[in-house]
Design a protein around this motif. Sequence first.
Motif, PDB file in Angstrom:
ATOM      1  N   TYR A   3       0.211  -1.075   6.249  1.00 43.15           N
ATOM      2  CA  TYR A   3       0.517  -0.475   4.941  1.00 43.15           C
ATOM      3  C   TYR A   3       1.606  -1.258   4.194  1.00 43.15           C
ATOM      4  O   TYR A   3       1.929  -0.940   3.062  1.00 43.15           O
ATOM      5  CB  TYR A   3       0.875   1.013   5.081  1.00 43.15           C
ATOM      6  CG  TYR A   3      -0.375   1.868   5.185  1.00 43.15           C
ATOM      7  CD1 TYR A   3      -1.248   1.722   6.249  1.00 43.15           C
ATOM      8  CD2 TYR A   3      -0.717   2.796   4.207  1.00 43.15           C
ATOM      9  CE1 TYR A   3      -2.411   2.467   6.358  1.00 43.15           C
ATOM     10  CE2 TYR A   3      -1.872   3.553   4.302  1.00 43.15           C
ATOM     11  CZ  TYR A   3      -2.711   3.387   5.369  1.00 43.15           C
ATOM     12  OH  TYR A   3      -3.864   4.132   5.453  1.00 43.15           O
ATOM     13  N   GLU A  19       4.856   4.588   9.863  1.00 46.28           N
ATOM     14  CA  GLU A  19       3.883   3.912   9.012  1.00 46.28           C
ATOM     15  C   GLU A  19       2.977   2.985   9.832  1.00 46.28           C
ATOM     16  O   GLU A  19       3.435   2.291  10.721  1.00 46.28           O
ATOM     17  CB  GLU A  19       4.599   3.035   7.967  1.00 46.28           C
ATOM     18  CG  GLU A  19       5.660   3.759   7.183  1.00 46.28           C
ATOM     19  CD  GLU A  19       5.086   4.839   6.302  1.00 46.28           C
ATOM     20  OE1 GLU A  19       4.026   4.606   5.703  1.00 46.28           O
ATOM     21  OE2 GLU A  19       5.675   5.922   6.239  1.00 46.28           O
ATOM     22  N   ALA A  26       0.817  -1.216   0.000  1.00 46.12           N
ATOM     23  CA  ALA A  26       0.000   0.000   0.000  1.00 46.12           C
ATOM     24  C   ALA A  26       0.854   1.271   0.000  1.00 46.12           C
ATOM     25  O   ALA A  26       0.545   2.239  -0.684  1.00 46.12           O
ATOM     26  CB  ALA A  26      -0.944   0.003   1.202  1.00 46.12           C
ATOM     27  N   GLN A  45       2.496   6.788  -1.183  1.00 51.09           N
ATOM     28  CA  GLN A  45       1.328   5.894  -1.184  1.00 51.09           C
ATOM     29  C   GLN A  45       1.170   5.372  -2.611  1.00 51.09           C
ATOM     30  O   GLN A  45       1.020   6.151  -3.555  1.00 51.09           O
ATOM     31  CB  GLN A  45       0.090   6.675  -0.746  1.00 51.09           C
ATOM     32  CG  GLN A  45      -1.185   5.871  -0.690  1.00 51.09           C
ATOM     33  CD  GLN A  45      -1.307   5.064   0.603  1.00 51.09           C
ATOM     34  OE1 GLN A  45      -0.611   5.342   1.571  1.00 51.09           O
ATOM     35  NE2 GLN A  45      -2.173   4.066   0.602  1.00 51.09           N
ATOM     36  N   ASP A  66      -6.469  -1.494  -3.270  1.00 58.12           N
ATOM     37  CA  ASP A  66      -5.343  -0.626  -3.638  1.00 58.12           C
ATOM     38  C   ASP A  66      -4.623  -1.142  -4.875  1.00 58.12           C
ATOM     39  O   ASP A  66      -4.004  -0.370  -5.609  1.00 58.12           O
ATOM     40  CB  ASP A  66      -4.313  -0.552  -2.494  1.00 58.12           C
ATOM     41  CG  ASP A  66      -4.819   0.207  -1.284  1.00 58.12           C
ATOM     42  OD1 ASP A  66      -5.965  -0.031  -0.867  1.00 58.12           O
ATOM     43  OD2 ASP A  66      -4.062   1.030  -0.740  1.00 58.12           O
ATOM     44  N   HIS A 106       0.178   9.041   4.730  1.00 57.26           N
ATOM     45  CA  HIS A 106       1.437   8.417   4.333  1.00 57.26           C
ATOM     46  C   HIS A 106       1.919   9.106   3.076  1.00 57.26           C
ATOM     47  O   HIS A 106       1.114   9.465   2.226  1.00 57.26           O
ATOM     48  CB  HIS A 106       1.224   6.946   3.999  1.00 57.26           C
ATOM     49  CG  HIS A 106       0.816   6.157   5.187  1.00 57.26           C
ATOM     50  ND1 HIS A 106       1.649   5.284   5.815  1.00 57.26           N
ATOM     51  CD2 HIS A 106      -0.340   6.143   5.873  1.00 57.26           C
ATOM     52  CE1 HIS A 106       1.016   4.762   6.849  1.00 57.26           C
ATOM     53  NE2 HIS A 106      -0.197   5.262   6.905  1.00 57.26           N
ATOM     54  N   GLU A 166      -1.072  10.128   0.513  1.00 59.40           N
ATOM     55  CA  GLU A 166      -2.286   9.306   0.483  1.00 59.40           C
ATOM     56  C   GLU A 166      -3.538  10.182   0.308  1.00 59.40           C
ATOM     57  O   GLU A 166      -4.446   9.848  -0.438  1.00 59.40           O
ATOM     58  CB  GLU A 166      -2.365   8.547   1.807  1.00 59.40           C
ATOM     59  CG  GLU A 166      -3.536   7.627   1.969  1.00 59.40           C
ATOM     60  CD  GLU A 166      -3.589   7.029   3.371  1.00 59.40           C
ATOM     61  OE1 GLU A 166      -2.929   7.575   4.293  1.00 59.40           O
ATOM     62  OE2 GLU A 166      -4.287   6.019   3.547  1.00 59.40           O
TER      63      GLU A 166
END
Length: 460
Positions: free
Chosen positions: A41, A37, A29, A427, A48, A424, A409
Amino acid sequence: MNEDAIASAYELLRGSVMTYGGEPVGTVAAIAEGSAEAENYHDCFVRDFIPSALVFLADGEGDIVRNFLRTVLRLRSQHQRIHGHEIEPAVLPASFRVGLDEQGQERMRADFGDHAIGRVAPVDAMMWWVILLNIYCRATGDKALALEPEVQRALRGILELTLREGFEVFPTLLVPDGSFMIDRRMGVYGHPLEIQSLFYGMLVSAVELLRDTPESHDIIALADKRANMLRNYIQLFYWLDLERLNEIHRYRTEEFGTGSVNMLNIYPESIPEWIVDWLPARAGFLVGNLGPGRMDFRFFALGNLLAVIFGITSQREAQGIMRLYQDRWEDLVGNMPAKLVYPAVVGKEWMFMTGSDPKNVPWSYHNGGNWPVLIWAFVAAAMKTGRGDLAQLALDVADHGLPQANFPEYYDGRAGNLIGRRAHLRQVWSAAGYILGHKIVEDDKLLDMFCAVDQRELAD
Ligand code: GLC
């Protein structure tokens, strides 16, 4: 197009590829930068991976997509059954990861919502899996994958699960809160639009992919019928424009029996103040959610864009949605395409709806944040409706900020001016969505490929 920006997006995408047994099987991700993080992720999320997969397919790299489709299917065996629940092999994981066991062997571990924050059910995963399989078959010409007995069984299983008789009185699918991209409490339980768009895309894809055998014959017919019912229902009940708002404003309520117009008993008093001046003439959109006595008037971008891409909306409605974007550009695109949900819920409503979620404060994250991954869906919907001008505008906006900020993100603020407080960077779907947006504008054939589920463009 800015070549360096695209190159940096590709660098991120390529660096995110996850392997198992030496084979590429998905993309993580986000690529970690420091220790802040979130743990999950490092997973490959089914939803995703979609924009990544579409970029790979556009580049003629079908292997990773085929491996992903197979991997997700294989992982079903890890589904932990809950005592008192019937065995449900059709449910697909939200995400999976590859790690090493004590012997140093590679192991995959899937999350079916049993690890996810809030233990949310990933209903969208099975929809996306079927839709991606259909796009994969068309893009690569490899129909053999869909015909494998295990894949045919899985398709039947997903249809049986989603078409099974429940407590429903509508053709829409009833789901718990947070069962799709918005995977937190946000008042999206019941019949959220995004799930309905995906449900339709899944149904028409499955009908196309399933072989008509004595075993599948009835379920194919049922899926076909449900898709038509669902499409008509969405057009009739989710569509909102000024004309319709006027009708709702003067609705009779408490109607009993078969002749009622206001079937869901929506009270005119529930029309929020903001919508009255906000909704432009000759524009419209599909409302976010619908249930007994309940119309969620918020604009949910992905559900609307997918409805255009999958051909759920009529031509006129699709044009209306793009016109809404044009007339309300500052609100729905602003400084980063595009707003996930408009408007934000605030105050007591935020407390009750989100459970006082500090990540979903007004104009942030799911509650009115701007999500770059939406670029691809926005561009695809714009191109499909002949609004290449809007697609280009959105890409110009993204070109000026997204690569420089290292593909966050999400963005905060009414107009998406600020990089999300807890977002994040690096991303992966932000980068993949950006590459894909550019590709779709440049190559018409891609649009046909991605709109693969739009088989039944009906006359208005
Ligand atoms: C967030 C998003 C979800 C996404 C995940 C990984 O939880 O809400 O849609 O799949 O992050 O990027």
